[in-house]
Design an enzyme around this catalytic site. Structure first.
Site, mmCIF file in Angstrom:
data_model
loop_
_atom_site.group_PDB
_atom_site.id
_atom_site.type_symbol
_atom_site.label_atom_id
_atom_site.label_comp_id
_atom_site.label_asym_id
_atom_site.label_seq_id
_atom_site.Cartn_x
_atom_site.Cartn_y
_atom_site.Cartn_z
ATOM 1 N N ARG A 321 -0.240 -1.844 -11.998
ATOM 2 C CA ARG A 321 0.809 -0.847 -12.253
ATOM 3 C C ARG A 321 1.481 -1.147 -13.591
ATOM 4 N NH1 ARG A 321 2.195 1.009 -6.767
ATOM 5 N NH2 ARG A 321 0.116 1.229 -5.888
ATOM 6 N N GLU A 323 4.131 -0.495 -14.918
ATOM 7 C CA GLU A 323 5.552 -0.151 -14.878
ATOM 8 C C GLU A 323 6.342 -1.165 -15.688
ATOM 9 O OE1 GLU A 323 7.149 1.408 -10.876
ATOM 10 O OE2 GLU A 323 5.356 0.286 -10.349
ATOM 11 N N ARG A 329 11.150 -7.559 -7.493
ATOM 12 C CA ARG A 329 10.044 -7.245 -6.577
ATOM 13 C C ARG A 329 8.903 -6.450 -7.204
ATOM 14 N NH1 ARG A 329 12.083 -2.694 -2.260
ATOM 15 N NH2 ARG A 329 12.611 -1.075 -3.740
ATOM 16 N N HIS A 330 8.913 -6.293 -8.517
ATOM 17 C CA HIS A 330 7.813 -5.588 -9.169
ATOM 18 C C HIS A 330 6.952 -6.534 -9.998
ATOM 19 C CE1 HIS A 330 10.268 -1.989 -8.304
ATOM 20 N NE2 HIS A 330 9.091 -1.389 -8.246
ATOM 21 N N GLU A 472 10.661 -2.414 1.364
ATOM 22 C CA GLU A 472 9.408 -1.738 1.656
ATOM 23 C C GLU A 472 8.234 -2.669 1.389
ATOM 24 O OE1 GLU A 472 7.655 0.563 -1.362
ATOM 25 O OE2 GLU A 472 5.965 0.080 -0.073
ATOM 26 N N SER A 475 3.411 1.557 2.204
ATOM 27 C CA SER A 475 3.602 2.986 2.097
ATOM 28 C C SER A 475 2.305 3.612 2.579
ATOM 29 C CB SER A 475 3.883 3.319 0.638
ATOM 30 O OG SER A 475 4.385 4.615 0.546
ATOM 31 N N ARG A 523 4.816 -9.337 -1.456
ATOM 32 C CA ARG A 523 6.066 -8.942 -0.791
ATOM 33 C C ARG A 523 6.115 -9.416 0.651
ATOM 34 N NH1 ARG A 523 7.901 -2.857 -2.674
ATOM 35 N NH2 ARG A 523 7.770 -3.253 -4.914
#
Lengths: 549, 549
Positions: A321, A323, A329-330, A472, A475, A523
């Site tokens: 990812r 991002e 948490r990323h 989370e 998903s 996670r």
């Protein structure tokens, strides 16, 4: 015998070198005070030189007649010169049952402390430590004890020793009931003297370090970047050893549970021709004369496996990812535990399968990794992880209602913000006493284009998230398995149909209804252990600012 | 009950539409011949129209009084409208023990054949097929049989049927002792009529298709690109189902064996800052404002885990090689089964561990995947895979001598070419009767910089390859665990020390001697099954020319 085993014992640790002092004649004249000072210094230097000369003479003399000289030293690099049947006992297996046995151990020097004619070592292997003792006597010479005392921390040694029961428990070691009386000691691999971080600092509970430092004492903790820059050493701490053994267990429990349920493991490509989850947040790869992307999830491929009749599939692999978010948490690369499953009539069949898998993981960790959990808790205290059977499932609407009752203002079709997720986790914990639950039936608007709409209310969807300690970890959703509806949904999301043609075409030749989800491994480990940064549960984390080691 | 289960039965398969004919009045005059022709055509058309009208009337009439109209149809898309406790029996479980039971089955229509008032279907689920029969009578109307006969191949249906024993074995199905007498039939997901490839062509042994075609009959096989372009359908064949179930088994056996041996599973990053195996053959990734690479192996990371005291580690994950080679055994992305292990005194300890793991895999496949092996053999015949215990280990020198004795000219320090590898495989098979062996002590010159030199002969090294059916599946070695020697070796290979600083630094703080290797998953599956192209054992293969699906 030792001579045969290590025939080329080539080096001894160097003694302190004598420093030559020169040019003392040139120091005359000047003031009386200066002269006096110089005289004093000269005397001091002479004395020191004399002492050192004596020491060196002593050393040389005793080197020659060191009765123990074959009992210690630095081995030549192990280059598989010879096969050896010698059994090495692991530190964790050093128990009172082995008392009076003469054994060999390979371990690192955790600490070393000389005290008169004795040298106390703490030897470490993985999560276990044991005390070892050398004393000048029949089996060890003065030189040998000195050699041991001078060994650098983190060096790897082979030690032959007799296991001895101790009268008083050794509180500072994991093996509290025995110590080793060392008879031979050889260095297998030497560490440099200056370590980039100290292991004892790296396992110190965060609070303790800071508090004491504020009080002026300055017992250090190690900050995250120092840890990650020197990950090879940071991973040696008992805490790191425990975290990553437990993480290995998460993977194993995940797969074993699914294989027992009839799932098939698949391998999906990571280099793909079109961004699987839309164009944003995707890394580009140069691919010969063209370019490609790194898969943001195995989504499309695991669905294609369902269309290809594998029915129940899982995969464990990296997910990328792009991002640019530097949160706790990323990560830009993490490990996805992915599930996809054909169902008969209702996607809750799949939710039940996934929640049962999670429960099997939680139980397996609790039952088989208690040592690891407790080791981590010493440095990072947390409450034991709680879960219910069957797993609590709430509808999104109910979650929103709970948040509103707690004073949060939000719209029906609004996504949960991170703070609201956490707040909801706390509210759920208070009301239901569980750290794990499912939130079902998310608003359609906040989910990807391939999410199946709720048949009873077009504003909602057959989709769900799962949470651990209010964050989370999964998903998922029922997917649209009809090419026509999928095309409509993709167009609604403004997705270029040409780019996902192969994907949509997969559903044209009969596709079973199916659902699935993707779990973030790091996670799960972080939240199960109650840690606070996903970098603690990624061996070599990647974020926008970190690409090494 | 059916009405309740599928309350919105919305469609029936459309009957043939009547074509309207218009403007016949305008066709007059012209030549007598033309007139005659027109008259004839008009008569023909009138007859056809009359017939079709009659058919339509019949259809409408019987639609109205079709006593079976609730027993068949096309279900609305399964959108999880309702939960249903109905048990679906799997095709593979349809055995004579179920005779006379009324059951529900979900399966694909593999073939469909109408014959008078009957319709014979073959229903397929994964590797299993069963015959199903509809006959006009008490339970099925003419319309229902017609409906079934018109269903497109590969559609997914739910069928309620009575299991009946058959007197004569049904040779064309996997379930040979029973057939289904269908009482209800509903479509869950319709396939488009025109399939990009026919499953029966896709499982035809290569030889058979070609030979017959040369003879003029033209029974087709499916070429590789058509298969891969339509992988979702190609993966439905019994052969593909078997291959990938067996491959899932390879992974499982690999991990279970290693976990039993005390190995820890690790996850290593795929995005890295420096090419792990030198600058060639590496894919470049755009990483925010900088660029990075895709890992060519987890080499450096698994070694760092050894330096971090994990002692025995493995990982399963993608490996990327930007090699522009279009051979039967190269992929640009494949799955690596990687092992790294600290040893005590000799790297043969590690070889023994790896060969034992391979033997456990071979035994597990032989004992637990016999159905899959036989399924694949039907399309791709091959000899059963042979192996010895303990595994045969030859030195490189011996291999070279065997090749020379067979007429090959090659230098002592020359690497094995692919044809020579294969030839050596045949020679070894002849002499030792094994399809699996280790070639040990490769010339140092042909191995990576981190390979430990042989202590007895500087031209050789402590390195090895492993072969299955004469092709390399693993490359491994004792690694240099001394920072000083590693630096020298890197310089000798012209590697930029600055780029591998973090790697070399890993060995500065005490490193145990260690060795390991990397196995190519797709190659193991291919060679175990005696297949001839690695694309057959990669679900979605990537090569310089293929990035989709």
């Amino acid at each position: 015998m030792v001579g045969m085993l290590f025939p080329h014992l080539s080096e001894k640790l160097p003694g302190r070198k004598l420093k030559k002092r020169a040019g003392e004649e040139e120091q005359q004249a000047q003031s009386k005070k200066a002269l006096k000072k110089q005289q004093k210094e000269a005397e001091k230097a002479a004395k020191k030189a004399e002492k050192q000369a004596k020491l060196a003479a002593e050393q040389q003399e005793t080197d020659e007649d060191d009765f123990a000289k074959d009992r210690y030293g630095i081995c030549p690099m192990v280059q598989s010169q010879q096969k050896l049947d010698r059994v090495l006992v692991r530190v964790q297996d050093l128990t009172p049952e082995k008392a009076e046995q003469q054994i060999w151990v390979r371990a690192r020097i955790h600490t070393s402390r000389a005290k008169g004619k004795q040298c106390f070592l703490v030897l470490r292997h993985q999560q276990s430590t044991v005390q070892a003792l050398l004393a000048v006597g029949d089996r060890a010479s003065k030189q040998m004890v000195k050699f041991a005392a001078n060994l650098t921390k983190e060096s790897i040694i082979d030690v032959e020793a007799v296991v001895k029961k101790v009268e008083q428990k050794i509180e500072s070691c994991s093996q509290q009931d025995v110590e080793l009386h060392v008879e031979r000691i050889f260095v297998i691999s030497q560490s440099e003297a200056r370590l980039p971080l100290q292991l004892e600092d790296a396992v110190r509970p965060e609070g303790e370090g800071d508090e004491v430092r504020n009080g002026g004492e300055g017992r250090a903790t190690v900050n995250q970047d120092t840890r990650l820059d020197n990950r090879v050493i940071d991973l040696r701490t008992t805490t790191s050893q425990a975290i990553f053994r437990l993480q290995s267990g998460v993977c194993q429990l995940f797969r074993d549970t699914l294989i027992n349920k009839g799932f098939v493991e698949i391998q999906t490509p990571k280099i793909i021709s079109a961004a699987s989850e839309g164009g944003a947040n995707v890394f580009t790869v140069s691919y010969f004369k063209t370019s490609a992307y790194l898969a943001q999830s195995p989504q499309l491929y695991k669905q294609m496996c369902i269309c290809a009749d594998f029915d129940k599939v899982f995969c464990v692999g990296p997910v990328f990812r792009a991002e640019d978010s530097n949160t706790h948490r990323h990560l830009t690369e993490f490990v996805g535990l992915d599930i996809e499953m054909a169902f008969n009539y209702h996607y809750h069949e799949v939710i039940d399968s996934i929640t049962d898998t999670m429960v099997q993981i939680f139980k397996g960790l609790r039952d088989r990794f208690q040592t690891e959990i407790q080791t981590v808790n010493k440095q990072y205290p947390s409450e034991p992880f709680k879960f219910l059977e069957p797993t609590l499932r709430l509808e999104y609407k109910e979650g929103v209602a709970m948040l509103r009752a707690a004073g949060v203002e939000m719209g029906d079709e609004e996504d949960l913000s991170t703070p609201n997720e956490k707040l909801l986790g706390r509210l759920v914990k208070e009301k239901y006493d569980t750290d794990f639950y499912v939130l079902d039936k998310y608003p359609l608007a906040v989910r990807p284009f391939y999410t199946m709409p709720d048949p009873n209310n077009p504003k909602y969807s057959n989709s769900y998230d799962m949470f651990m300690r209010g964050e989370e970890i999964l998903s998922g959703a029922q997917r649209v398995h009809d090419a026509q509806l999928l095309t409509e949904r993709a167009m609604h999301h403004g997705i270029d149909l040409e780019k996902i043609k192969a994907y949509i075409d997969s559903f044209r030749y009969g596709a079973p209804p199916h659902a699935g989800g993707g779990i973030g491994l790091e996670r799960v480990t972080m939240l199960y252990l109650g840690l606070h940064n996903v970098r603690q549960t990624s061996m070599f984390p990647r974020d926008p600012k970190r690409l090494t080691p």
